[in-house]
Design a protein around this motif. Sequence first.
Motif, mmCIF file in Angstrom:
data_model
loop_
_atom_site.group_PDB
_atom_site.id
_atom_site.type_symbol
_atom_site.label_atom_id
_atom_site.label_comp_id
_atom_site.label_asym_id
_atom_site.label_seq_id
_atom_site.Cartn_x
_atom_site.Cartn_y
_atom_site.Cartn_z
ATOM 1 N N LEU A 87 -17.808 6.830 -7.581
ATOM 2 C CA LEU A 87 -17.007 7.816 -6.848
ATOM 3 C C LEU A 87 -17.610 8.116 -5.481
ATOM 4 N N ASP A 88 -18.922 8.322 -5.445
ATOM 5 C CA ASP A 88 -19.577 8.612 -4.162
ATOM 6 C C ASP A 88 -19.463 7.434 -3.200
ATOM 7 N N ASP A 89 -19.570 6.205 -3.735
ATOM 8 C CA ASP A 89 -19.452 5.020 -2.885
ATOM 9 C C ASP A 89 -18.047 4.886 -2.315
ATOM 10 N N ALA A 90 -17.049 5.275 -3.100
ATOM 11 C CA ALA A 90 -15.664 5.194 -2.629
ATOM 12 C C ALA A 90 -15.465 6.076 -1.391
ATOM 13 N N TYR A 91 -16.064 7.254 -1.399
ATOM 14 C CA TYR A 91 -15.941 8.144 -0.244
ATOM 15 C C TYR A 91 -16.698 7.594 0.965
ATOM 16 N N SER A 92 -17.858 7.004 0.728
ATOM 17 C CA SER A 92 -18.674 6.535 1.847
ATOM 18 C C SER A 92 -18.226 5.172 2.381
ATOM 19 N N ASN A 93 -17.363 4.453 1.636
ATOM 20 C CA ASN A 93 -16.942 3.117 2.064
ATOM 21 C C ASN A 93 -15.462 3.065 2.457
ATOM 22 N N LYS A 94 -14.942 4.167 2.977
ATOM 23 C CA LYS A 94 -13.528 4.200 3.372
ATOM 24 C C LYS A 94 -13.227 3.181 4.462
ATOM 25 N N ASP A 95 -14.143 3.025 5.406
ATOM 26 C CA ASP A 95 -13.914 2.067 6.500
ATOM 27 C C ASP A 95 -13.834 0.636 5.967
ATOM 28 N N THR A 96 -14.707 0.317 5.018
ATOM 29 C CA THR A 96 -14.662 -1.027 4.414
ATOM 30 C C THR A 96 -13.347 -1.245 3.687
ATOM 31 N N LEU A 97 -12.905 -0.218 2.962
ATOM 32 C CA LEU A 97 -11.634 -0.317 2.243
ATOM 33 C C LEU A 97 -10.477 -0.506 3.219
ATOM 34 N N CYS A 98 -10.490 0.214 4.331
ATOM 35 C CA CYS A 98 -9.445 0.059 5.350
ATOM 36 C C CYS A 98 -9.400 -1.374 5.877
ATOM 37 N N SER A 99 -10.567 -1.945 6.144
ATOM 38 C CA SER A 99 -10.627 -3.307 6.670
ATOM 39 C C SER A 99 -10.070 -4.311 5.669
ATOM 40 N N GLU A 100 -10.389 -4.127 4.394
ATOM 41 C CA GLU A 100 -9.891 -5.034 3.366
ATOM 42 C C GLU A 100 -8.369 -4.941 3.230
ATOM 43 N N ILE A 101 -7.864 -3.708 3.262
ATOM 44 C CA ILE A 101 -6.406 -3.517 3.150
ATOM 45 C C ILE A 101 -5.706 -4.122 4.361
ATOM 46 N N LEU A 102 -6.243 -3.880 5.556
ATOM 47 C CA LEU A 102 -5.623 -4.404 6.773
ATOM 48 C C LEU A 102 -5.531 -5.923 6.727
ATOM 49 N N LYS A 103 -6.621 -6.578 6.361
ATOM 50 C CA LYS A 103 -6.625 -8.045 6.323
ATOM 51 C C LYS A 103 -5.637 -8.573 5.288
ATOM 52 N N SER A 104 -5.651 -7.976 4.089
ATOM 53 C CA SER A 104 -4.780 -8.466 3.011
ATOM 54 C C SER A 104 -3.296 -8.266 3.337
ATOM 55 N N VAL A 105 -2.955 -7.059 3.809
ATOM 56 C CA VAL A 105 -1.543 -6.766 4.087
ATOM 57 C C VAL A 105 -1.061 -7.570 5.297
ATOM 58 N N LYS A 106 -1.924 -7.725 6.299
ATOM 59 C CA LYS A 106 -1.540 -8.514 7.479
ATOM 60 C C LYS A 106 -1.244 -9.959 7.075
#
Length: 216
Positions: A87-106
């Motif tokens: 849970l704590d990692d999910a909050y601290s890795n929001k930028d990484t998650l954004c990058s993964e979503i952007l690449k996949s959806v693009k």
Amino acid sequence: GYMEPGMNMYCPCIQSVQMVSLAVRQIECYTECKTKDNATMTVRTAIQYRVNKTRVKQAVFEIDNPEAQIRAAVDNVVRSSIPSMDLDDAYSNKDTLCSEILKSVKDAMHPYGYSITNVLVTDLSPDKALLQAMNAQLAARRQREAAIEQGEAQKVLQVKAAEADAEAKFLAGQGMARMRTAIADGFKDSMKSMSDGGLDPREAMHMMITTQYLDT
């Protein structure tokens, strides 16, 4: 094909016109998932996208519901990424998650004529019971820290009080020592004066004791 705004010619019998907006649009996706430490949470994601004007044909004829396609791609990335994090990692890795979503959806939407301009993870919301537990844990931690700080403050006060008491006793001792020295010096001077006056030490001592008795 695609035509820029302005005056264009077309044949109504064999051609049709469909208006396509090239403005940037935004949709919000809500994805429920579980973290590595089994915490249930909802991830809210904002996806900003637009039609690629060089691929208008694909955007119009090759996909029926682009928003549903985008939501599915977002859900796929979030539900494959979040379970590998605490849970704590999910909050601290929001930028990484954004990058993964952007690449996949693009990559998923490019063949259909859509460009993904930005992805924002706008909220990570644990379920209500977990949020209450987290708040209770945080409150307990703050109370514990406050108690520790209060204990440290009491300790400092006690140390300072002890130091002040020791200093007062030291000063009182010095005062007493000076007083006794002064008394001794006074006795010594008195004895010398009486000896100079012709009294022997025994008589001088007797007179000093008598004088001290009368003074008290």
